[in-house]
Design an enzyme around this catalytic site. Sequence first.
Site, PDB file in Angstrom:
ATOM      1  CE  LYS A   1     -19.219  25.776 -44.590  1.00  0.00           C
ATOM      2  NZ  LYS A   1     -18.482  24.819 -45.357  1.00  0.00           N
TER       3      LYS A   1
ATOM      4  CD  GLU B   1     -23.159  34.062 -45.214  1.00  0.00           C
ATOM      5  OE1 GLU B   1     -23.657  34.489 -44.301  1.00  0.00           O
ATOM      6  OE2 GLU B   1     -22.125  33.349 -45.363  1.00  0.00           O
TER       7      GLU B   1
ATOM      8  CB  SER C   1     -12.568  20.293 -44.623  1.00  0.00           C
ATOM      9  OG  SER C   1     -12.917  19.765 -45.810  1.00  0.00           O
TER      10      SER C   1
HETATM   11  C1  LIG Z   1     -17.637  24.810 -46.295  1.00  0.00           C
HETATM   12  C2  LIG Z   1     -16.794  23.821 -46.557  1.00  0.00           C
HETATM   13  C3  LIG Z   1     -15.684  23.832 -47.149  1.00  0.00           C
HETATM   14  C4  LIG Z   1     -15.165  25.308 -47.853  1.00  0.00           C
HETATM   15  O1  LIG Z   1     -14.957  26.337 -46.736  1.00  0.00           O
HETATM   16  P1  LIG Z   1     -13.678  26.933 -45.983  1.00  0.00           P
HETATM   17  O2  LIG Z   1     -14.133  28.202 -45.279  1.00  0.00           O
HETATM   18  O3  LIG Z   1     -12.850  27.174 -47.091  1.00  0.00           O
HETATM   19  O4  LIG Z   1     -13.040  25.757 -45.006  1.00  0.00           O
HETATM   20  C5  LIG Z   1     -14.444  22.954 -47.047  1.00  0.00           C
HETATM   21  N1  LIG Z   1     -14.811  21.572 -46.686  1.00  0.00           N
HETATM   22  C6  LIG Z   1     -16.059  21.503 -46.160  1.00  0.00           C
HETATM   23  C7  LIG Z   1     -16.407  20.003 -45.742  1.00  0.00           C
HETATM   24  C8  LIG Z   1     -17.180  22.467 -46.321  1.00  0.00           C
HETATM   25  O5  LIG Z   1     -18.322  22.094 -45.943  1.00  0.00           O
END
Ligand SMILES: *Cc1c(COP(=O)(O)O)cnc(C)c1O
Length: 396
Positions: A91, A113, A379
């Site tokens: 993010k 948000e 992610s």
């Molecule tokens: C917020 C988040 C997601 C989901 O958000 P996307 O916009 O679909 O990437 C996925 N993995 C992690 C670790 C997150 O913090």
Amino acid sequence: MKNLFHADKNGYYGEFGGAFIPEMLYPNVEELRKKYIETMQEVSFQKEFQQLLKDYVGRPSPLYFAKRLSEKYQVKIYLKREDLNHTGAHKINNTIGQILLAKRLKKKRIIAETGAGQHGVATATVCALMGMKCVIFMGEIDIARQAPNVARMKMLGAEVIPAKSGSKTLKDATNEAIRDWINNPEDTFYIIGSVVGPHPYPDMVARFQSIISEEIKRQLVIKEGTENPDYIIACVGGGSNAAGAFFHYLEDKNVKLIAVEAAGKGINSGESAATSILGEEGVIHGSKTLLMQTDDGQITEPYSISAGLDYPGVGPQHAHLFTSGRAKFLNATDDEAMQAGLELCKLEGIIPAIESAHALAALDKMEFNKEDIVVVNLSGRGDKDLDTYIKYFKFD
Ligand SMILES: *Cc1c(COP(=O)(O)O)cnc(C)c1O
């Protein structure tokens, strides 16, 4: 670049996207639409963005060959380590990009948000970095259940305003943020956390996250002598980490794109967030996309064990990737994701975010050739999910 899968000039991906906004929001969105590409392409912008990604976020994130996981699935698996970024997930790539844009548009105040609080923390972080005033809207119920992230935001200097209307969760926080933006059009920039919202947000966020696939290409050449894996797998909440991991591969059909949604307690259980599969066309947060709704168009409450995947829609680009067949959409239940998360701990010594564990769970649902190269976008890291892991596996 051919434009089959990127936004056209009105922000459409096939039939999805656009900007469905109240008239009072038009000046804000229009200012951004006119300036975002030009500003992002300025040399001084790119210089500052790349420098911060390197020295502050810690990029490039490694592309790690997961040997024991590869042995288990009899295929070559690489993990793109977004979990090693500052603040623990992808993010931050986007919030750094957007705050640099806000500065160049001479904004003084940032709003955002947040649901689980991850985007709120990433936004509060870059506001501290840039010395900007930060206001985070968060549902009252989410504030109660995500106390550590609320504390983080406050430590970072943000004001956290509870949204007390409706279900007191993410969608209500979003409504409050939009209301604030309408009332403060001159000095305020709204940082959205995924590839959702009115044009130009989905395209802008995808461009900031595209650093992920840019790096994968470079790193894979060194490791495998080719830019292209056979598969890229990423989880999808709103879709920003997937959009970033797919970005530079969208036009190359040899690279198969796999998006993994949260099936919660099962696709047909009534408690899931498998939006593309269960969803129908509708408008949410300013864009036309696939979303989960009742027959008369009321948005249904999504559910997933993973807070970051708990969103009733997907970004418009993903709706298009789904209906056009360019990406294949799989899903993983809570149980499958939790087991896949634990498996990564045991095989590789990496505790993944439960969102990312959904992407890992897809490995067990796919057929590979031994020589295939698979990149899984990791992610985020699992520190934030420790309580959930502990309760689920009864480690205490
Ligand atoms: C917020 C988040 C997601 C989901 O958000 P996307 O916009 O679909 O990437 C996925 N993995 C992690 C670790 C997150 O913090």
